[in-house]
Enzyme design. Structure first.
Site, PDB file in Angstrom:
ATOM      1  N   GLU A  99      -1.076  -0.670   0.470  1.00 27.54           N
ATOM      2  CA  GLU A  99      -0.350  -1.722  -0.241  1.00 27.54           C
ATOM      3  C   GLU A  99       0.844  -1.043  -0.916  1.00 27.54           C
ATOM      4  O   GLU A  99       1.818  -0.733  -0.275  1.00 27.54           O
ATOM      5  CB  GLU A  99      -1.284  -2.418  -1.224  1.00 27.54           C
ATOM      6  N   HIS A 132     -15.243  -3.567   2.370  1.00 32.39           N
ATOM      7  CA  HIS A 132     -14.407  -3.587   1.171  1.00 32.39           C
ATOM      8  C   HIS A 132     -15.065  -2.797   0.056  1.00 32.39           C
ATOM      9  O   HIS A 132     -16.258  -2.958  -0.212  1.00 32.39           O
ATOM     10  CB  HIS A 132     -14.184  -5.032   0.710  1.00 32.39           C
ATOM     11  N   HIS A 133     -14.276  -1.907  -0.559  1.00 30.24           N
ATOM     12  CA  HIS A 133     -14.709  -1.150  -1.731  1.00 30.24           C
ATOM     13  C   HIS A 133     -13.677  -1.342  -2.832  1.00 30.24           C
ATOM     14  O   HIS A 133     -12.596  -0.752  -2.780  1.00 30.24           O
ATOM     15  CB  HIS A 133     -14.825   0.349  -1.416  1.00 30.24           C
ATOM     16  N   GLU A 148      -0.296 -11.854  -2.963  1.00 27.35           N
ATOM     17  CA  GLU A 148      -1.123 -12.371  -4.047  1.00 27.35           C
ATOM     18  C   GLU A 148      -0.279 -12.672  -5.286  1.00 27.35           C
ATOM     19  O   GLU A 148      -0.717 -13.382  -6.188  1.00 27.35           O
ATOM     20  CB  GLU A 148      -2.256 -11.404  -4.397  1.00 27.35           C
ATOM     21  N   GLU A 170      -3.631  -0.526  -4.125  1.00 32.51           N
ATOM     22  CA  GLU A 170      -3.341   0.282  -5.313  1.00 32.51           C
ATOM     23  C   GLU A 170      -3.393   1.761  -4.935  1.00 32.51           C
ATOM     24  O   GLU A 170      -4.119   2.544  -5.532  1.00 32.51           O
ATOM     25  CB  GLU A 170      -4.322  -0.033  -6.458  1.00 32.51           C
TER      26      GLU A 170
END
Length: 651
Positions: free
Chosen positions: A457, A365-366, A463, A439
């Site tokens: 996404e 994950h970044h 979420e 994003e």
């Protein structure tokens, strides 16, 4: 066919192979325009074409046509992964070569392709006699449709990027720029989606009503106010108009992929993935991204989740919050993120070795928070860090309202943003890493060329549950956002009544999402104990449903109302069907004639008659029966509900 001539006035039709769709190119009084017809009914009236260029006369007038080249093309394209294995690339094309009659006598090509279900065109600008670079001030591309058409839209240039609820409006009421795909229904009942394909070195196209009351491109600007700085030769993305006779037919359009190039390198190493994650526990407040007593991404928790993935039969694990930079207000402090420095309670090398021994793929994950300058300084080292630890998947994030690039605030969807996203995709390919971008820049079909880009996404996902999503949202997505490709919706949250994040869905609907919302990286988003201890029977469908399909057959639906789709597994003769509705209950009749001959065992997960997304979300019926292609199923879908069916071929 190739013809040389010089003409001041031109009217030329480009017909689809089935002759139902027609694009008319018109050159009159030095100006270029086009129109589009379906079954000889006009759906896009004459619309202007051209550019405004900084420091130069607009590239919009005084044109002459000097030659035209036409061809027919027909082939079947095989995609490495996705909703369909094979797609038709069947079109008629004419390239129109123009020159100005005055001044610098600049030259420009307009290339038009007409498919049976789409019209696409792009501008191609070769090196000019007097210059080799241009700065585009504006693109003058119109889509002059009936102002009484219905539009389903989300706003552009907002702080949450694409993450807004879709709204239905009349075109003449559009008061702001909107993102594409922009889905429309004309007064004569034709469905359209305006989008683009092969977006690489240009600002994303948004759409607005111009001063002439026509829909027009509004290219996402750079911070200096211009649209793009380009070296010649240059070609724009394809401007794409998808066309259908019904809303459900629109969802079968795959021309976006056909307008992208085949891969130029071997991507045989790319595999789709289903994964769980150290993620939802943070959203419901059990753990935190930041280090502390309730830190989620610890070595201990990671190993526990790896063990759970093995028990659940899930191939991957996402770990968020493992690196330095999550302390305090991480949205403001994203410039401090370090992508090769774990927190003191997380040993990445140890976790990676443990995952490898258990054949579990880690998803790194970044989260950049949009601080691109900071990220690009570390990019090569960060990807190498994962590669040497045998981590082949990364979820990236750009949660800031703007990007910081070259010390300036830029839109995510500007030319510089597009260039950055592409840089990450190409570097990841070199390292044999697959990406799931949150994003993101919208999908424009480049997954055909770069299959390591497995998911994005680019819309409101789960979420936003807990009050910001209504059941209708997932009934808009197949006809809007999902026309741009797969989406990581973070499906499979079965703890529906959690007081922190109460879901506006039934249990069966959460299973349906694994079919109705495709993703090459598909997340089973809830915590493992929810699957193992509370809903093991429902989880069976989540485990069984594949992430790579041979064929997709949309069955029923209307925009914002409901959606039902069937998909065939790429590696077996099995099929999977999913359906969702909005706040209204409905009973539907599904013909199984998409099946091949033989007997199938149907496992059906559906809402009971007393189910309701608010009042009784857990009320689910699970049943098995044998069926064949000459049979049908009648199902009830509760308000905010859905259903999921696996059809396993027995003989």
């Amino acid at each position: 066919m190739f013809r040389w001539f010089v003409k001041d006035e031109v009217e030329k039709d480009v017909l689809s192979p089935d002759k139902r769709t027609r694009c008319k190119l018109l050159l009159k009084s030095g100006r270029i325009s086009y129109s589009v017809y379906r079954d000889n009914k006009i759906i896009i009236r004459p619309s202007r074409l051209g550019f405004k260029i900084c420091g130069e006369k607009p590239l919009t007038e005084d044109f002459k046509l000097v030659r035209a080249q036409s061809k027919r093309h027909s082939e079947t394209i095989e995609l490495q992964w996705g909703e369909d294995r094979f797609i038709d690339n069947n079109y008629t094309e004419t390239a129109f070569y123009f020159t100005e009659s005055k001044g610098f006598k600049r030259i420009m090509t307009l290339r038009i392709r007409v498919f049976n279900n789409s019209v696409a065109f792009r501008y191609e600008i070769p090196p000019q006699p007097k210059f080799r670079r241009i700065t585009i001030k504006d693109e003058i591309t119109e889509f002059n449709i009936d102002l009484n058409a219905i539009a389903w839209k989300i706003p552009a240039y907002q702080p949450d990027r694409y993450e807004y609820n879709y709204e239905k409006t009349i075109v003449y009421d559009l008061k702001e720029s909107v993102h594409t795909p922009l889905t429309l229904k004309t007064p004569n009942g034709c469905y359209l989606a305006i989008h683009e394909a092969a977006l690489y070195d240009y600002g994303s196209m948004t759409i607005k009503l111009d001063e002439n009351r026509s829909l027009k491109t509004d290219i996402t600007p750079l911070s200096d106010g211009t649209k793009a700085h380009v070296a010649l030769p240059f070609q724009t993305p394809w401007r794409l108009i998808m066309i259908a006779d019904s809303a459900i037919e629109l969802t079968t359009n795959r021309s976006m992929y056909a307008l992208n190039d085949a891969p130029s390198q071997d991507f045989g190493w790319v595999k789709t993935l289903k994964f769980i994650g150290i993620w939802w526990a943070m959203y419901v407040g059990e753990w935190t991204w930041a280090p502390g007593e309730r830190h989620g991404a610890t070595t201990e928790h990671a190993k526990e989740y790896i063990d759970a993935a093995v028990r659940l039969g899930i191939a991957g694990l996402l770990i968020e919050g493992w690196n330095e930079g999550w302390e305090g207000d991480w949205l403001e402090n994203g410039i401090n993120n370090k992508f090769t420095v774990p927190t003191s309670d997380f040993n990445l090398e140890d976790v990676a070795r443990y995952a490898g021994r258990h054949n579990i793929e880690l998803v790194g994950h970044h989260e950049t928070v949009g601080f691109v300058d900071n990220y690009e300084k570390q990019l090569e080292a960060a990807y190498n860090y994962y590669a040497i630890n045998n981590i082949h998947y990364i979820k990236t994030g750009y949660a800031g309202s703007m990007m910081m690039i070259n010390g300036r605030r830029e839109y995510h969807h500007s030319q510089l943003g597009v260039q950055h996203y592409q840089k990450t995709v190409e570097l990841a390919a070199k390292k044999h890493i697959c990406l799931d971008i949150h994003e993101p820049i919208k999908g424009t079909g480049i997954e055909r060329t770069w299959p390591n880009l497995l998911s994005r996404e680019g819309a409101r996902g789960q979420e936003y549950e807990g009050g910001a999503l209504s059941p209708s949202h997932a009934c808009y997505l197949p006809y809007t956002r999902l026309l741009a490709g797969g989406m990581d919706y973070t499906s499979g949250i079965l703890d529906l009544a959690n007081s922190v994040k109460r879901m506006a869905t039934t249990l069966a609907r959460q299973l349906a999402y694994f079919v109705t919302i495709y993703s090459g990286m598909q997340m089973a988003a809830d915590r493992p104990f929810i699957y193992e201890e509370r809903f093991p029977d429902a989880f069976k469908f989540i485990r069984d449903v594949p992430t790579n399909f041979e064929k997709t057959v949309p069955l029923l639906g209307e925009i914002g109302e409901y959606y039902v789709v069937a998909r065939k597994d790429r590696n077996s003769e099995d099929w999977y069907v999913g359906g969702v509705t909005n706040e209204k209950s409905r009973r539907i009749h599904i013909s199984l004639d998409f099946l091949s001959d033989g007997v199938y065992r149907a496992e059906i997960y559906s809402d009971r008659d007393d189910a309701h997304y608010r009042e009784n979300p857990f009320s689910t019926n699970i049943q098995q029966k044998h069926v064949g292609r000459n049979e049908s199923l009648d199902l009830y879908i509760a308000p905010g509900g859905g259903f999921a069916i696996s059809l396993q071929k027995l003989r």
